[in-house]
Design a protein around this motif. Structure first.
Motif, mmCIF file in Angstrom:
data_model
loop_
_atom_site.group_PDB
_atom_site.id
_atom_site.type_symbol
_atom_site.label_atom_id
_atom_site.label_comp_id
_atom_site.label_asym_id
_atom_site.label_seq_id
_atom_site.Cartn_x
_atom_site.Cartn_y
_atom_site.Cartn_z
ATOM 1 N N SER A 713 4.276 -4.895 -9.300
ATOM 2 C CA SER A 713 5.386 -3.941 -9.219
ATOM 3 C C SER A 713 4.914 -2.638 -8.600
ATOM 4 N N THR A 714 5.861 -1.938 -7.989
ATOM 5 C CA THR A 714 5.587 -0.618 -7.418
ATOM 6 C C THR A 714 6.696 0.350 -7.809
ATOM 7 N N ILE A 715 6.296 1.586 -8.017
ATOM 8 C CA ILE A 715 7.244 2.673 -8.264
ATOM 9 C C ILE A 715 6.864 3.805 -7.325
ATOM 10 N N THR A 716 7.783 4.242 -6.499
ATOM 11 C CA THR A 716 7.517 5.282 -5.514
ATOM 12 C C THR A 716 8.004 6.639 -6.018
ATOM 13 N N PHE A 717 7.143 7.626 -5.883
ATOM 14 C CA PHE A 717 7.459 9.006 -6.259
ATOM 15 C C PHE A 717 7.552 9.841 -4.985
ATOM 16 N N HIS A 718 8.567 10.684 -4.888
ATOM 17 C CA HIS A 718 8.704 11.584 -3.729
ATOM 18 C C HIS A 718 8.926 12.999 -4.217
ATOM 19 N N TRP A 719 8.111 13.916 -3.694
ATOM 20 C CA TRP A 719 8.258 15.331 -4.016
ATOM 21 C C TRP A 719 8.895 16.050 -2.851
ATOM 22 N N ASP A 720 10.053 16.657 -3.098
ATOM 23 C CA ASP A 720 10.745 17.487 -2.114
ATOM 24 C C ASP A 720 10.360 18.928 -2.414
ATOM 25 N N ASN A 721 9.509 19.486 -1.562
ATOM 26 C CA ASN A 721 8.942 20.796 -1.876
ATOM 27 C C ASN A 721 9.974 21.911 -1.800
ATOM 28 N N LEU A 726 11.321 16.175 -7.892
ATOM 29 C CA LEU A 726 10.604 14.903 -7.861
ATOM 30 C C LEU A 726 11.605 13.782 -8.069
ATOM 31 N N THR A 727 11.600 12.828 -7.150
ATOM 32 C CA THR A 727 12.432 11.634 -7.295
ATOM 33 C C THR A 727 11.538 10.453 -7.625
ATOM 34 N N ILE A 728 11.819 9.835 -8.756
ATOM 35 C CA ILE A 728 11.121 8.614 -9.154
ATOM 36 C C ILE A 728 12.034 7.456 -8.781
ATOM 37 N N GLY A 729 11.586 6.630 -7.829
ATOM 38 C CA GLY A 729 12.452 5.600 -7.292
ATOM 39 C C GLY A 729 12.607 4.409 -8.212
ATOM 40 N N ASP A 730 13.464 3.494 -7.806
ATOM 41 C CA ASP A 730 13.631 2.243 -8.536
ATOM 42 C C ASP A 730 12.323 1.463 -8.543
ATOM 43 N N ARG A 731 12.088 0.792 -9.636
ATOM 44 C CA ARG A 731 10.921 -0.092 -9.693
ATOM 45 C C ARG A 731 11.219 -1.361 -8.896
ATOM 46 N N HIS A 732 10.247 -1.797 -8.128
ATOM 47 C CA HIS A 732 10.371 -3.032 -7.354
ATOM 48 C C HIS A 732 9.324 -4.030 -7.812
ATOM 49 N N GLY A 733 9.738 -5.255 -8.009
ATOM 50 C CA GLY A 733 8.817 -6.307 -8.371
ATOM 51 C C GLY A 733 8.728 -6.550 -9.861
ATOM 52 N N ASP A 734 8.007 -7.610 -10.207
ATOM 53 C CA ASP A 734 7.881 -8.010 -11.604
ATOM 54 C C ASP A 734 6.598 -8.829 -11.760
ATOM 55 N N PHE A 735 6.096 -8.876 -12.970
ATOM 56 C CA PHE A 735 4.941 -9.719 -13.296
ATOM 57 C C PHE A 735 4.864 -9.841 -14.810
ATOM 58 N N PRO A 736 4.223 -10.868 -15.328
ATOM 59 C CA PRO A 736 4.080 -11.006 -16.780
ATOM 60 C C PRO A 736 3.357 -9.805 -17.374
ATOM 61 N N GLY A 737 3.949 -9.224 -18.416
ATOM 62 C CA GLY A 737 3.357 -8.055 -19.042
ATOM 63 C C GLY A 737 3.860 -6.735 -18.500
ATOM 64 N N LEU A 738 4.813 -6.770 -17.573
ATOM 65 C CA LEU A 738 5.368 -5.542 -17.003
ATOM 66 C C LEU A 738 5.983 -4.669 -18.086
ATOM 67 N N LEU A 739 5.692 -3.377 -18.024
ATOM 68 C CA LEU A 739 6.326 -2.422 -18.930
ATOM 69 C C LEU A 739 7.784 -2.220 -18.508
ATOM 70 N N LYS A 740 8.700 -2.569 -19.377
ATOM 71 C CA LYS A 740 10.125 -2.414 -19.046
ATOM 72 C C LYS A 740 10.590 -0.973 -19.222
ATOM 73 N N SER A 741 9.936 -0.257 -20.112
ATOM 74 C CA SER A 741 10.286 1.155 -20.315
ATOM 75 C C SER A 741 9.005 1.935 -20.562
ATOM 76 N N ARG A 742 9.026 3.192 -20.184
ATOM 77 C CA ARG A 742 7.843 4.030 -20.319
ATOM 78 C C ARG A 742 8.265 5.484 -20.215
ATOM 79 N N LYS A 743 7.297 6.380 -20.366
ATOM 80 C CA LYS A 743 7.545 7.802 -20.201
ATOM 81 C C LYS A 743 6.630 8.348 -19.118
ATOM 82 N N PHE A 744 7.222 9.170 -18.269
ATOM 83 C CA PHE A 744 6.452 9.957 -17.321
ATOM 84 C C PHE A 744 6.542 11.411 -17.750
#
Length: 776
Positions: A713-721, A726-744
């Motif tokens: 999985s990948t999560i893209t972060f973009h900073w607009d100065n 900060l935009t945290i994009g949609d998560r893409h991809g999946d794998f066994p053990g993927l964290l479905k929820s978390r805190k940034f």
């Protein structure tokens, strides 16, 4: 006109009008062919950005299958035109020219910018008898621009970043990794596809490769615009890089050598008791017993009575084990007997001295099968995690002239010697992958060749002496190594031979402690952080206890490494997925700043960090140049500094000058004792403002090849100065053990004087895989 001994006749060609020698050419879908003065010249486009030039005397029959190059020519749209004696072959990214009168080849960008040019009459073929086979000493001369800066040639110990005006003999040896490749600041690379001893010589008159044996002149030119682009094209040509396991980015402890299984297990246990992070330990040589039994791939029952229990003990402590394996075998081993019976030994002396050990024929696929069968049965079946492939040059001692003529599966040893590490690692990598797919192949190797990156290889710089000059030399050594396309490199922290520091307390000798700590600060920012050496044990507890400066400074480095694991792993993914590099010269991003083109004391670590290690004894500060057209944050204080100038940075013993580029987004991992101890369910996201920025967080199962089937999985972060958003994009991809929820926990450019303290000035984002924004 004829070729005299297959050398160009300078005088005749200059004296007579070139129009008399205009030749016809043949066009193919891949390029052009011509015969000029008795030499066949072929130009083949492998991609729009890569062209191959091949030359050989007419009538010389041979078959060449490249060991390094795995790419096949694409169907490249080409435009071929002729103007008088010059044929132009143009793709969308590269134009090759061939002079039909002189045989000269040169290259430009499609817009007409000059890249690389051969010299007129610069090709030479000197006939050589190679055990009854007709071959040649082959040489090609080029002409570079006067001010052109070039990098590469593998890992050399000359202390130079730019290899301009250097003469380098390219033959593999301990501490020297020889790769006949260079790239130019003009944005092109040249790979000379030859495996025999080769002299690279650059002077005011010409730049040349001269190989002792070859059937042909054979080289590839690639257009990449910048250093990163050239590296990407070299990977396109010679192979991409598999992912390393997450644990291999942690701290690795080694010694020459642990003498019993109990001593080795005790090292891991002590680190766990001290709560100093560690992920790997290394079993070096002689676990097999006496030298006559060298590399038997079996454990001596006296000192390693229960090797499976040893490995299981390491695993129960959540650590991993490297085990050494050599390409040479002692005369009393079953491997030696089988290889000898099948004529699969190369008959020269290898390490250790006076043992009778000989290397096996790594060029023979059946021999590689046999090698793995013993390694698998005797060692891998017990469950170790990685290999220490020592002496992959290989060691060659008691050298005799006849050694070079020893037969191998492919021909005489002289013809193929530089590719020895490539073929040896190929065998281990491919066989382990066939045996077990749930454990990524991790090879620690002492030598390398072009293309070896595709075999899970992390090369170390060999058996260096423990001194400040060798520490300094490793910065340009690793940068040039990486610029040949091989991203993974490491070094024995503190240098290998430390005998001069035995007096005065060994690991308690203040002079050695200072050198070791500064070397560790540098190694924190290489692709593998690994302590190793002889003469003086290097485990952290050898240097004192918590509260002692030498202990505390090391612990700080190790903890920093572990907090950076999400950044390291994401950079590893960029290496695999985007043909990126770990360590990069400042010229990679700031080629327009002439002050950085030959700057050999600093480097970029991934895309965001600038590292300026302390490399002088007794230094309490050092000058750091921050490149122009940039703004930087002091990692430790959070101070923002404009680029384009040198600053004097204070550097007490526990501080490495470290800067973060404005516009960077750095994920900060949890405090752990080993890489996979905690999920990344709470990550600090540290923003360094001043420019827009992007970062992609990469996650997978940490140690399998399922990512190759898309299980990541990948999560893209973009900073607009401008908007401070900060935009945290949609998560893409999946794998066994993927964290479905978390805190940034998002924070702006914090100071990091204490690595154990997390920022308390953050904004918390609950993230479940859908895009979120944070505004400051």
């Amino acid at each position: 006109m004829k070729l005299n001994l297959y050398k160009w006749l300078f005088v005749t060609c200059i004296a007579m009008p070139s129009v008399l020698f205009a030749q016809n050419y043949q066009q193919s879908k891949e390029g052009v062919k011509a015969v000029i003065d008795g030499v066949s010249v072929n130009i083949v486009f492998y991609s729009p950005a890569i062209a191959r030039v091949e030359k050989f005397p007419v009538g010389h029959h041979f078959t060449k299958n490249s060991l390094a190059v795995i790419k096949q020519p694409e169907n490249v749209p080409l435009t071929v035109t002729r103007n008088s004696n010059v044929v132009a072959i143009k793709s969308s990214k590269l134009t090759a020219y061939l002079n039909l009168a002189t045989g000269k080849v040169w290259f430009e960008t499609p817009s007409g910018q000059a890249l690389l040019s051969e010299k007129d009459y610069g090709a030479q073929f000197s006939p050589m008898d190679d055990k009854g086979k007709q071959m040649y000493e082959v040489r090609q001369a080029f002409k570079l621009d006067t001010t052109e800066v070039i990098y590469g040639l593998g890992q050399q110990q000359n202390g130079k970043l730019s290899q301009r005006f250097e003469k380098v003999f390219l033959q593999q040896g301990n501490t020297r990794v020889c790769i006949p490749f260079f790239q130019s600041i003009k944005g092109y690379g040249l790979y000379w596809d030859n495996y025999s001893p080769t002299t690279f010589n650059d002077n005011k008159q010409e730049t040349s490769f001269d190989s002792e044996r070859g059937d042909n002149i054979d080289y590839y030119v690639m257009a990449g615009r910048g250093t990163d682009g050239v590296v990407a094209e070299m990977r396109t040509l010679t192979g991409q890089v598999p992912m390393k396991p997450l644990w291999a980015f942690g701290f690795i402890q080694s010694r020459e050598r642990y003498k019993t299984q109990f001593e080795l297990v005790e090292v891991a246990r002590k680190y766990r008791e001290l709560k100093v992070p560690i992920d790997g330990v290394v079993q070096d040589w002689q676990y097999w017993g006496p030298d006559s039994n060298w590399n038997a791939m079996a454990f001596d029952p006296k000192t390693y009575p229960r090797p499976k229990a040893m490995i299981d003990s390491i695993h129960r402590m959540n650590a991993h084990l490297f085990i050494v394996s050599w390409p040479g075998f002692g005369p009393k081993t079953p491997q030696y007997a089988e290889f000898s019976k099948k004529n699969m030994l190369i008959n020269f002396d290898t390490w250790p001295p006076n043992s009778g050990a000989k290397p096996y024929d790594v060029y023979n696929p059946e021999a590689r099968d046999i090698y793995w069968s013993y390694l698998n049965k005797g060692v891998f079946s017990l469950g170790p995690d990685a290999w220490w492939l020592d002496s992959t040059e290989p060691d060659h001692i008691n050298i005799k002239e006849s050694d070079w003529e020893q037969p191998t599966y492919l021909g005489t040893y002289r013809n193929w010697l530089n590719a020895f590490p490539l073929q040896h690692t190929k065998g281990v990598y491919e066989h382990q992958r066939e045996t077990l797919t749930q454990k990524r192949v991790m090879l620690l190797t002492r030598s390398a060749f072009a293309g070896q990156q595709r075999f899970g290889s992390d090369t170390w710089s060999g058996d260096l002496g423990s001194n400040w000059e060798n520490l300094r030399r490793q910065i340009p050594a690793v940068l040039n190594f990486g610029l040949t396309g091989l991203p993974y490199w490491n070094v024995d922290i503190g240098g290998f031979f430390a005998g001069s520091f035995r007096q005065g307390g060994g690991a308690m000798n203040p002079d050695f402690q200072e050198l070791y700590v500064r070397w560790m600060e540098f190694s924190t920012f290489t692709s593998m952080m690994r302590s190793h050496g002889t003469d003086i044990p290097r485990e952290i507890y050898q240097f004192g206890k918590r509260g002692d400066w030498a202990f505390d400074a090391q612990e700080k480095c190790i903890n920093l490494r572990y907090r950076l694991l999400p950044y390291l792993y994401a950079t590893g993914w960029n290496v695999t997925n985007q043909a990126a590099s770990f360590l990069r010269p400042l010229a990679a991003d700031y080629a327009g700043d002439t002050k950085v083109l030959d700057l050999n004391t600093e480097f970029l670590f991934g895309k965001s960090f600038l590292v300026a290690p302390v490399i002088e004894k007794g230094a309490k500060s050092r000058s750091v140049y921050l490149p122009t057209n940039s703004s930087w944050f002091d990692f430790w204080t959070g101070e923002q500094i404009a680029g384009g100038k040198a600053i004097e940075r204070q550097a007490p013993i526990d501080v490495v000058p470290l800067y973060v580029k404005a516009g960077s987004i750095i994920p900060w991992g949890p405090k752990v004792q080993y890489a996979a101890e905690k999920k990344w369910d709470v990550l600090d996201i540290r923003i360094y403002p001043g420019a827009d920025g992007d970062f992609t967080l990469y996650e997978d199962e940490n140690d399998s090849y399922n990512y190759e089937q898309g299980k990541y999985s990948t999560i893209t972060f973009h900073w607009d100065n401008q908007q401070k958003k900060l935009t945290i994009g949609d998560r893409h991809g999946d794998f066994p053990g993927l964290l479905k929820s978390r805190k940034f926990r998002v924070t702006i450019a914090p100071a990091l004087k204490d690595l154990n303290e997390d920022s308390n000035t953050y904004k918390t984002v609950a993230y479940t895989g859908k895009s979120k924004t944070v505004v400051f």
